[in-house]
Design a protein around this motif. Sequence first.
Motif, PDB file in Angstrom:
ATOM      1  N   LEU A  80       0.810  -1.206   0.150  1.00  0.00           N
ATOM      2  CA  LEU A  80       0.030  -0.072  -0.015  1.00  0.00           C
ATOM      3  C   LEU A  80       0.831   0.993   0.078  1.00  0.00           C
ATOM      4  O   LEU A  80       0.329   2.385  -0.165  1.00  0.00           O
ATOM      5  N   ASP A  81       2.137   1.182   0.273  1.00  0.00           N
ATOM      6  CA  ASP A  81       2.959   2.363   0.208  1.00  0.00           C
ATOM      7  C   ASP A  81       3.135   3.004  -1.044  1.00  0.00           C
ATOM      8  O   ASP A  81       3.217   2.151  -2.051  1.00  0.00           O
ATOM      9  N   ALA A  82       3.333   4.228  -1.184  1.00  0.00           N
ATOM     10  CA  ALA A  82       3.492   5.157  -2.384  1.00  0.00           C
ATOM     11  C   ALA A  82       5.005   4.942  -2.991  1.00  0.00           C
ATOM     12  O   ALA A  82       5.102   5.032  -4.106  1.00  0.00           O
ATOM     13  N   SER A  83       6.015   4.617  -2.160  1.00  0.00           N
ATOM     14  CA  SER A  83       7.269   4.814  -2.650  1.00  0.00           C
ATOM     15  C   SER A  83       8.392   3.764  -2.225  1.00  0.00           C
ATOM     16  O   SER A  83       9.259   3.459  -2.826  1.00  0.00           O
ATOM     17  N   ASN A  84       7.978   2.857  -1.077  1.00  0.00           N
ATOM     18  CA  ASN A  84       8.682   2.126  -0.378  1.00  0.00           C
ATOM     19  C   ASN A  84       8.496   0.622  -0.926  1.00  0.00           C
ATOM     20  O   ASN A  84       7.685   0.090  -0.970  1.00  0.00           O
ATOM     21  N   GLN A  85       9.444  -0.104  -1.223  1.00  0.00           N
ATOM     22  CA  GLN A  85       9.281  -1.696  -1.621  1.00  0.00           C
ATOM     23  C   GLN A  85       9.533  -2.413  -0.462  1.00  0.00           C
ATOM     24  O   GLN A  85      10.060  -2.002   0.491  1.00  0.00           O
ATOM     25  N   VAL A  86       9.065  -3.607  -0.444  1.00  0.00           N
ATOM     26  CA  VAL A  86       9.595  -4.653   0.609  1.00  0.00           C
ATOM     27  C   VAL A  86       9.618  -5.994  -0.298  1.00  0.00           C
ATOM     28  O   VAL A  86       9.586  -6.131  -1.555  1.00  0.00           O
ATOM     29  N   ALA A  87      10.529  -6.877   0.434  1.00  0.00           N
ATOM     30  CA  ALA A  87      10.688  -8.107   0.073  1.00  0.00           C
ATOM     31  C   ALA A  87       9.504  -9.104   0.677  1.00  0.00           C
ATOM     32  O   ALA A  87       9.358  -9.017   1.785  1.00  0.00           O
ATOM     33  N   LEU A  88       9.263 -10.071  -0.102  1.00  0.00           N
ATOM     34  CA  LEU A  88       8.336 -11.138   0.453  1.00  0.00           C
ATOM     35  C   LEU A  88       9.261 -12.438   0.490  1.00  0.00           C
ATOM     36  O   LEU A  88       9.570 -12.689  -0.583  1.00  0.00           O
ATOM     37  N   SER A  89       9.409 -13.143   1.618  1.00  0.00           N
ATOM     38  CA  SER A  89       9.968 -14.121   1.851  1.00  0.00           C
ATOM     39  C   SER A  89       9.343 -15.306   1.858  1.00  0.00           C
ATOM     40  O   SER A  89       8.674 -15.392   2.831  1.00  0.00           O
ATOM     41  N   LEU A  90       8.936 -16.288   0.888  1.00  0.00           N
ATOM     42  CA  LEU A  90       8.163 -17.468   0.900  1.00  0.00           C
ATOM     43  C   LEU A  90       8.961 -18.605   1.567  1.00  0.00           C
ATOM     44  O   LEU A  90       9.874 -19.193   1.141  1.00  0.00           O
TER      45      LEU A  90
END
Length: 163
Positions: A80-90
């Motif tokens: 939902l962030d407008a500028s920040n990325q995240v990593a998803l660890s499966l």
Amino acid sequence: MGVLTVSIKEELTLNGAQQGGVNTVSIASISQAFKRIVTLPADGGGTATQTTILNLRTDVTTADSALKDDDVKYIRITNLDASNQVALSLQLAANGGAAATTQATILLEAGKSFMLGKGVGIAAVDDDAADATAIASLVDIESIIAINDENDTTQLEVFVATT
């Protein structure tokens, strides 16, 4: 019981011609929905924060807030962030085991979504650099961990539909 209808729509015009499309799928026999907004803490001074956003197990009594992996029919995680990325660890569990034995991490850019159609038999990881053959034996998701290495808090929307 309900029917979950998911539509993905792209709109793109190039040289006056529409290149996008709409794809819709209906998933029957949905009896439960799990939806939450998760706030990921900001990077802890150079150390990325990790937050478990989803637990799946073959038996839901083996982990707090776990969903039964065989019952999962749809997963969507939206940044939902407008500028920040995240990593998803499966976190992947071989042979229906409860504990993760491998992981695969993907980048989820700001404003984008990651979707899966089920929780079992979804991925495989092979780190044998000498052998780049395709893997046919897919394993189950044990959990999904969001990794935030940004200086700001970030929010994810997690939506899961189960039978």
